[in-house]
Scaffold this motif. Structure first.
Motif, PDB file in Angstrom:
ATOM      1  N   ALA A  92      -0.376 -10.330   4.853  1.00  0.00           N
ATOM      2  CA  ALA A  92       0.008  -8.932   5.071  1.00  0.00           C
ATOM      3  C   ALA A  92      -0.539  -8.432   6.401  1.00  0.00           C
ATOM      4  N   ALA A  93       0.137  -7.454   6.957  1.00  0.00           N
ATOM      5  CA  ALA A  93      -0.281  -6.882   8.236  1.00  0.00           C
ATOM      6  C   ALA A  93      -1.652  -6.225   8.111  1.00  0.00           C
ATOM      7  N   LEU A  94      -2.447  -6.358   9.158  1.00  0.00           N
ATOM      8  CA  LEU A  94      -3.795  -5.796   9.163  1.00  0.00           C
ATOM      9  C   LEU A  94      -3.782  -4.398   9.763  1.00  0.00           C
ATOM     10  N   THR A  95      -4.614  -3.549   9.238  1.00  0.00           N
ATOM     11  CA  THR A  95      -4.700  -2.167   9.697  1.00  0.00           C
ATOM     12  C   THR A  95      -6.107  -1.641   9.489  1.00  0.00           C
ATOM     13  N   LEU A  96      -6.445  -0.591  10.222  1.00  0.00           N
ATOM     14  CA  LEU A  96      -7.755   0.051  10.108  1.00  0.00           C
ATOM     15  C   LEU A  96      -7.679   1.360   9.336  1.00  0.00           C
ATOM     16  N   ASP A  97      -6.604   1.556   8.571  1.00  0.00           N
ATOM     17  CA  ASP A  97      -6.433   2.813   7.840  1.00  0.00           C
ATOM     18  C   ASP A  97      -7.556   3.041   6.835  1.00  0.00           C
ATOM     19  N   GLY A  98      -8.018   1.968   6.166  1.00  0.00           N
ATOM     20  CA  GLY A  98      -9.098   2.123   5.190  1.00  0.00           C
ATOM     21  C   GLY A  98     -10.379   2.612   5.833  1.00  0.00           C
ATOM     22  N   VAL A 129     -11.632   1.671  -0.912  1.00  0.00           N
ATOM     23  CA  VAL A 129     -12.859   1.311  -1.623  1.00  0.00           C
ATOM     24  C   VAL A 129     -13.481   0.060  -1.005  1.00  0.00           C
ATOM     25  N   CYS A 130     -12.661  -0.926  -0.658  1.00  0.00           N
ATOM     26  CA  CYS A 130     -13.195  -2.152  -0.047  1.00  0.00           C
ATOM     27  C   CYS A 130     -13.796  -1.858   1.318  1.00  0.00           C
ATOM     28  N   ALA A 131     -13.130  -1.009   2.113  1.00  0.00           N
ATOM     29  CA  ALA A 131     -13.685  -0.648   3.419  1.00  0.00           C
ATOM     30  C   ALA A 131     -15.007   0.096   3.268  1.00  0.00           C
ATOM     31  N   ALA A 132     -15.053   1.045   2.332  1.00  0.00           N
ATOM     32  CA  ALA A 132     -16.283   1.793   2.107  1.00  0.00           C
ATOM     33  C   ALA A 132     -17.398   0.893   1.584  1.00  0.00           C
ATOM     34  N   SER A 133     -17.055  -0.002   0.676  1.00  0.00           N
ATOM     35  CA  SER A 133     -18.061  -0.910   0.119  1.00  0.00           C
ATOM     36  C   SER A 133     -18.632  -1.818   1.197  1.00  0.00           C
ATOM     37  N   SER A 139      -3.171  -2.346   4.151  1.00  0.00           N
ATOM     38  CA  SER A 139      -2.726  -1.022   3.717  1.00  0.00           C
ATOM     39  C   SER A 139      -2.842  -0.933   2.200  1.00  0.00           C
ATOM     40  N   GLU A 140      -2.776   0.286   1.679  1.00  0.00           N
ATOM     41  CA  GLU A 140      -2.898   0.454   0.232  1.00  0.00           C
ATOM     42  C   GLU A 140      -1.770  -0.256  -0.513  1.00  0.00           C
ATOM     43  N   ALA A 141      -0.575  -0.247   0.054  1.00  0.00           N
ATOM     44  CA  ALA A 141       0.556  -0.913  -0.604  1.00  0.00           C
ATOM     45  C   ALA A 141       0.343  -2.416  -0.653  1.00  0.00           C
ATOM     46  N   ASP A 142      -0.133  -3.009   0.442  1.00  0.00           N
ATOM     47  CA  ASP A 142      -0.364  -4.452   0.467  1.00  0.00           C
ATOM     48  C   ASP A 142      -1.571  -4.839  -0.387  1.00  0.00           C
ATOM     49  N   ALA A 143      -2.592  -3.971  -0.444  1.00  0.00           N
ATOM     50  CA  ALA A 143      -3.778  -4.279  -1.232  1.00  0.00           C
ATOM     51  C   ALA A 143      -3.488  -4.260  -2.723  1.00  0.00           C
TER      52      ALA A 143
END
Length: 274
Positions: free
Chosen positions: A47-53, A242-246, A34-38
């Motif tokens: 940190a918990a994994l998510t597909l939000d990005g 940004v990391c997901a898009a990259s 998540s943005e908070a964990d990143a």
């Protein structure tokens, strides 16, 4: 000492590979946070994994869709690469197998075109595109990418085609083969690894180009790198997005490199050992 000499190069290669792979692995891991964990410092590995990005990148949360930008990058990269190969192959043939007079001067001229910084030619190109009505046109990028990659392609393919046995070409000429037949049925199959390496490098350069695409395109011809910059807003840097898009934008280049890795290694090493 014998152990070091025997295993040292292998261990050094593994170390270099891990060093180069770590940033990519870290980017991939961050893309699932998540943005908070990143944004935590120091970063959290548990940190918990998510597909939000990825949902944000593909527009599931109401944002812009990346598919038009990805399609524009594919069209510009593939079309310009094909044009580069179509133009570079006869030029490299003339400079290697059938050398013209002062062919080294010709190669230096091709190389000299890359000495001008890209930003120095940005304003003239923009003014020309504006007067010609070609702003936000994907085919303008195709022409630009072709002209930018052509000197590199000629240089690379000249060294590859120089390794083609002249006797094979002469035998084809004796059998009555004309130049197009010699190029397509004799030269291309022999120099295929070098051509594949050249095509892959031109494709990567075109896919990653940002400067001209950022200035000369808007909405219609927006490419993937330009779309990626949209995640940097006045609100801040959304690191997970940004990391997901990259990662997603890098996948076509990684897939092409993986698919052509054998040809790439053969092509880049062609002519290295006499």
């Amino acid at each position: 000492m014998r152990t070091v000499r025997r295993h040292g190069p292998g261990l050094l290669a593994w170390f270099a590979g891990i060093v180069f792979f770590l940033p990519i692995a870290w980017m991939a891991l961050t893309s699932f946070h998540s943005e908070a964990d990143a944004a935590t410092n120091p970063p959290s590995f548990t940190a918990a994994l998510t597909l939000d990005g990825y949902r944000a990148f593909f527009g599931s949360d109401g944002g812009a869709s990346p598919w038009p930008a990805l399609a524009n990058s594919a069209v510009a990269s593939i079309a310009s690469t094909l044009l580069v190969l179509l133009l570079a192959l006869p030029a490299a043939y003339a400079l290697s197998i059938r050398p013209v007079r002062k062919w080294t001067d010709v190669l230096f001229f091709f190389l000299s075109t890359k000495m001008l910084p890209a930003v120095a030619g940005l304003l003239p190109v923009y003014l020309f595109a504006k007067d010609a009505g070609l702003l936000d046109n994907i085919w303008l990028l195709v022409v630009l990418y072709t002209s930018m990659n052509l000197p590199i392609a000629v240089w690379m393919m000249q060294s590859f085609l120089a390794e083609v046995p002249v006797a094979v070409i002469e035998a084809a000429r004796v059998d009555g083969a004309r130049l197009p037949v010699v190029l397509t049925r004799v030269v291309v199959p022999i120099a295929l690894p070098g051509i594949a390496a050249t095509a892959l490098i031109c494709f990567i350069f075109s896919w990653n180009e940002l400067l001209f695409a950022r200035v000369l395109t808007g909405v219609v011809a927006e490419t993937a790198p330009v779309f990626l910059t949209g995640f940097i807003t006045s609100q801040g840097l959304f690191l997970a997005k940004v990391c997901a898009a990259s990662l997603v934008i890098s996948l076509p280049v990684l897939a092409a490199g993986f698919a052509a890795q054998d040809k790439l290694v053969q092509g880049l090493s062609l002519g290295a050992v006499k």
